[in-house]
Scaffold this motif. Sequence first.
Motif, PDB file in Angstrom:
ATOM      1  N   ILE A 236       0.633 -30.289 -56.892  1.00  0.00           N
ATOM      2  CA  ILE A 236       1.533 -31.033 -56.014  1.00  0.00           C
ATOM      3  C   ILE A 236       0.705 -31.698 -54.923  1.00  0.00           C
ATOM      4  O   ILE A 236      -0.178 -31.081 -54.345  1.00  0.00           O
ATOM      5  N   LYS A 237       1.031 -32.934 -54.624  1.00  0.00           N
ATOM      6  CA  LYS A 237       0.383 -33.648 -53.523  1.00  0.00           C
ATOM      7  C   LYS A 237       1.022 -33.210 -52.197  1.00  0.00           C
ATOM      8  O   LYS A 237       2.139 -32.685 -52.187  1.00  0.00           O
TER       9      LYS A 237
ATOM     10  N   LYS B 189       9.411 -35.676 -57.306  1.00  0.00           N
ATOM     11  CA  LYS B 189       8.838 -34.826 -56.267  1.00  0.00           C
ATOM     12  C   LYS B 189       9.256 -33.396 -56.588  1.00  0.00           C
ATOM     13  O   LYS B 189      10.271 -33.159 -57.252  1.00  0.00           O
ATOM     14  N   PHE B 190       8.469 -32.450 -56.125  1.00  0.00           N
ATOM     15  CA  PHE B 190       8.720 -31.040 -56.391  1.00  0.00           C
ATOM     16  C   PHE B 190      10.133 -30.638 -55.965  1.00  0.00           C
ATOM     17  O   PHE B 190      10.809 -29.889 -56.648  1.00  0.00           O
ATOM     18  N   MET B 191      10.600 -31.175 -54.826  1.00  0.00           N
ATOM     19  CA  MET B 191      11.920 -30.838 -54.315  1.00  0.00           C
ATOM     20  C   MET B 191      13.037 -31.331 -55.225  1.00  0.00           C
ATOM     21  O   MET B 191      14.128 -30.802 -55.194  1.00  0.00           O
ATOM     22  N   ASP B 192      12.767 -32.333 -56.050  1.00  0.00           N
ATOM     23  CA  ASP B 192      13.781 -32.832 -56.978  1.00  0.00           C
ATOM     24  C   ASP B 192      14.129 -31.795 -58.037  1.00  0.00           C
ATOM     25  O   ASP B 192      15.211 -31.832 -58.611  1.00  0.00           O
ATOM     26  N   LEU B 193      13.222 -30.877 -58.302  1.00  0.00           N
ATOM     27  CA  LEU B 193      13.415 -29.885 -59.356  1.00  0.00           C
ATOM     28  C   LEU B 193      14.141 -28.644 -58.876  1.00  0.00           C
ATOM     29  O   LEU B 193      14.812 -27.979 -59.657  1.00  0.00           O
ATOM     30  N   TRP B 194      13.988 -28.304 -57.617  1.00  0.00           N
ATOM     31  CA  TRP B 194      14.613 -27.113 -57.068  1.00  0.00           C
ATOM     32  C   TRP B 194      15.366 -27.480 -55.801  1.00  0.00           C
ATOM     33  O   TRP B 194      14.776 -27.646 -54.735  1.00  0.00           O
TER      34      TRP B 194
ATOM     35  N   ILE C  39       4.667 -34.682 -57.601  1.00  0.00           N
ATOM     36  CA  ILE C  39       4.011 -33.904 -58.645  1.00  0.00           C
ATOM     37  C   ILE C  39       2.857 -34.718 -59.185  1.00  0.00           C
ATOM     38  O   ILE C  39       3.034 -35.850 -59.628  1.00  0.00           O
ATOM     39  N   ARG C  40       1.669 -34.137 -59.159  1.00  0.00           N
ATOM     40  CA  ARG C  40       0.469 -34.847 -59.605  1.00  0.00           C
ATOM     41  C   ARG C  40       0.117 -34.509 -61.039  1.00  0.00           C
ATOM     42  O   ARG C  40      -0.418 -35.327 -61.779  1.00  0.00           O
TER      43      ARG C  40
END
Length: 86
Positions: free
Chosen positions: A31-32, A59-64, A37-38
């Motif tokens: 994650i950047k 983005k990571f927050m989109d998943l959780w 998400i990288r």
Amino acid sequence: LQDISAIAHRTEDMYLMQYATDNAQEIIYWIKPDGTIRYVNDAMCQLLGYTREALLQLKFMDLWAELNDEPWEDRWQELQKNGVLH
């Protein structure tokens, strides 16, 4: 002429590492600092049911959704400080 065998070995090592990471049974993702998400490996794609290309657009927050309760910057600081994100 120039001997590039050292470069060739490093390149081969990089490909082997990429293969091992992509095919690991454990979930691996990068994650950047902005939450983008990288990188994700195949296990992460299988777990979430997304293609790698689709995940790299998120983005990571989109998943959780529960991560959206707190600003990402605070989460990133926790990750940097503790090495894990709870």
